[in-house]
Design a protein around this motif. Sequence first.
Motif, mmCIF file in Angstrom:
data_model
loop_
_atom_site.group_PDB
_atom_site.id
_atom_site.type_symbol
_atom_site.label_atom_id
_atom_site.label_comp_id
_atom_site.label_asym_id
_atom_site.label_seq_id
_atom_site.Cartn_x
_atom_site.Cartn_y
_atom_site.Cartn_z
ATOM 1 N N GLY A 140 56.422 54.348 -48.102
ATOM 2 C CA GLY A 140 57.285 53.807 -49.120
ATOM 3 C C GLY A 140 58.055 53.379 -47.912
ATOM 4 N N ALA A 141 58.174 52.182 -48.293
ATOM 5 C CA ALA A 141 59.032 51.342 -47.513
ATOM 6 C C ALA A 141 61.023 52.173 -47.337
ATOM 7 N N GLU A 142 61.183 52.670 -48.458
ATOM 8 C CA GLU A 142 62.711 53.505 -49.079
ATOM 9 C C GLU A 142 61.870 55.224 -47.881
ATOM 10 N N ALA A 143 60.788 55.647 -47.640
ATOM 11 C CA ALA A 143 61.508 56.522 -46.488
ATOM 12 C C ALA A 143 61.622 55.447 -45.190
ATOM 13 N N SER A 144 61.094 54.744 -45.030
ATOM 14 C CA SER A 144 61.818 54.085 -43.290
ATOM 15 C C SER A 144 62.894 53.645 -44.255
ATOM 16 N N ALA A 145 63.485 53.301 -44.106
ATOM 17 C CA ALA A 145 64.915 53.192 -44.244
ATOM 18 C C ALA A 145 65.779 54.752 -44.551
ATOM 19 N N ASP A 146 65.562 55.601 -44.820
ATOM 20 C CA ASP A 146 66.420 56.594 -45.500
ATOM 21 C C ASP A 146 66.269 57.618 -43.748
ATOM 22 N N TYR A 147 64.908 57.426 -43.581
ATOM 23 C CA TYR A 147 64.671 58.189 -42.031
ATOM 24 C C TYR A 147 65.427 57.672 -40.859
ATOM 25 N N ALA A 148 65.864 56.327 -41.036
ATOM 26 C CA ALA A 148 66.363 54.825 -40.183
ATOM 27 C C ALA A 148 67.766 55.292 -39.836
ATOM 28 N N LYS A 149 68.156 55.816 -41.408
ATOM 29 C CA LYS A 149 69.850 56.095 -40.872
ATOM 30 C C LYS A 149 70.456 57.425 -40.634
ATOM 31 N N ARG A 150 69.504 58.343 -41.416
ATOM 32 C CA ARG A 150 69.567 59.680 -40.174
ATOM 33 C C ARG A 150 69.407 59.530 -38.907
ATOM 34 N N TRP A 151 67.930 58.923 -38.130
ATOM 35 C CA TRP A 151 68.148 58.528 -37.251
ATOM 36 C C TRP A 151 69.146 57.711 -36.498
ATOM 37 N N ARG A 152 70.255 57.287 -37.254
ATOM 38 C CA ARG A 152 71.271 56.577 -36.089
ATOM 39 C C ARG A 152 71.856 56.963 -35.908
ATOM 40 N N GLN A 153 72.870 57.847 -36.350
ATOM 41 C CA GLN A 153 73.592 59.287 -37.243
ATOM 42 C C GLN A 153 72.895 59.970 -36.003
ATOM 43 N N ALA A 154 71.468 59.926 -35.884
ATOM 44 C CA ALA A 154 71.738 61.006 -34.516
ATOM 45 C C ALA A 154 70.930 60.871 -33.313
ATOM 46 N N GLY A 155 71.992 59.569 -33.050
ATOM 47 C CA GLY A 155 72.033 58.645 -32.262
ATOM 48 C C GLY A 155 71.197 57.905 -31.522
ATOM 49 N N ALA A 156 70.475 57.310 -31.898
ATOM 50 C CA ALA A 156 69.844 56.470 -32.076
ATOM 51 C C ALA A 156 69.922 54.900 -31.561
ATOM 52 N N THR A 157 69.609 54.177 -30.898
ATOM 53 C CA THR A 157 71.163 52.156 -30.804
ATOM 54 C C THR A 157 69.334 52.220 -31.147
ATOM 55 N N ALA A 158 68.045 51.739 -31.341
ATOM 56 C CA ALA A 158 66.932 50.295 -31.493
ATOM 57 C C ALA A 158 65.931 51.996 -32.061
ATOM 58 N N ILE A 159 65.964 51.169 -33.025
ATOM 59 C CA ILE A 159 64.884 51.740 -34.240
ATOM 60 C C ILE A 159 64.185 50.532 -35.231
ATOM 61 N N GLY A 163 54.736 48.323 -41.484
ATOM 62 C CA GLY A 163 54.627 46.661 -41.631
ATOM 63 C C GLY A 163 55.836 46.007 -41.853
ATOM 64 N N PRO A 164 56.033 44.723 -41.969
ATOM 65 C CA PRO A 164 57.153 43.853 -41.730
ATOM 66 C C PRO A 164 58.354 44.873 -43.481
ATOM 67 N N ARG A 165 57.146 44.531 -44.401
ATOM 68 C CA ARG A 165 58.590 45.265 -45.506
ATOM 69 C C ARG A 165 58.985 46.595 -45.314
ATOM 70 N N HIS A 166 58.224 48.186 -44.227
ATOM 71 C CA HIS A 166 59.094 49.064 -43.663
ATOM 72 C C HIS A 166 59.892 48.311 -42.671
ATOM 73 N N ILE A 167 60.103 47.631 -42.200
ATOM 74 C CA ILE A 167 61.140 46.774 -40.561
ATOM 75 C C ILE A 167 62.266 45.839 -41.808
ATOM 76 N N ALA A 168 61.920 45.243 -43.228
ATOM 77 C CA ALA A 168 62.574 44.774 -43.365
ATOM 78 C C ALA A 168 63.888 46.202 -44.365
ATOM 79 N N ALA A 169 63.464 47.097 -44.535
ATOM 80 C CA ALA A 169 64.305 48.045 -45.066
ATOM 81 C C ALA A 169 65.135 48.395 -44.046
ATOM 82 N N ILE A 170 64.289 48.420 -42.994
ATOM 83 C CA ILE A 170 64.968 49.366 -41.595
ATOM 84 C C ILE A 170 65.538 48.718 -41.652
ATOM 85 N N HIS A 171 65.778 47.419 -41.456
ATOM 86 C CA HIS A 171 66.854 46.338 -41.392
ATOM 87 C C HIS A 171 67.979 46.159 -42.547
#
Length: 303
Positions: free
Chosen positions: A264-283, A290-298
């Motif tokens: 699910g795209a929601e899982a990608s978004a949740d992970y992205a928020k955690r990775w950003r908090q952990a110090g990732a710059t580019a995700i 696919g594109p729906r996951h990237i839209a959710a991350i964005h």
Amino acid sequence: MFADNRPIILDGGLATELEAQGHDIGSALWSAALLSTRPDAIVAAHRAFLDAGAEIIISASYQASIEGFIAQGYSDLEAGELIVRSVELACTARQHYCTANPETAHLPLVAASIGPYGAAMHDGSEYTGVYNVSANELRSFHRQRLVILERTNADLLACETIPTMLEAETLASLLRDSPLPAWVSFCCRDGLRISDGTPLREVCALFREHPRVLALGVNCTAPQHVASLIAEIKQAAPDKAVIVYPNSGETYHVETNSWSGDNGAEASADYAKRWRQAGATAIGGCCRIGPRHIAAIHDAIAT
């Protein structure tokens, strides 16, 4: 490029989007086969990720090599031209996107993909790091493709899915003379080690003071390992940006040609928020993203 530490959105799996469009990428050349037969499909796949919010798109050269194209009947000259075309098609997609979106705040970048030796072998060894190749052969393989891609209009090089210390050492040496900046991302077996068992912290230390490598990261790795791996990168090379684009984390079942797990795209978004908090710059994402996951991350992390 990564200096201000603002969140940067990468694209997802190019092959995933091409398959979603209905294209067969089952040959030894994988997505690179379409560089010759359906270049329009590659442009459309890049555009789908740009429309979803990606700020960096990665060329279809991951599995492209002179040897691989020659094995499929192309000449040496044609092989080189097709590798160059991978970047040209990404640039075309960017041009189309920018024409349609003249108000875009950040000009999307094109990264020329440098896949591992194992990808060109089409035997899965990029996920294990078990290569039957000498250091000189590995250096020759990578140098040949680097020379071609460094002369394109790519903005940077994406050295991806690197599974071994030897391959990392080879790229560290070759990239010192590159006219383009680069990132290097590793394929990892768990939250501490790359595919050949080398600690990620040890392999990242090779690039701590590297003048051309701006970012280090992981890709083609299960998402549940990423937070730990970010910490390892930051310990080993604190001055480098961190770039992460793992796969979906699903399990593939050979006997039924099916997948199981959360895609699910929601899982990608949740992970992205955690990775950003952990110090990732580019995700971004890799296989099955696919594109729906990237839209959710964005939507989750872009500012």
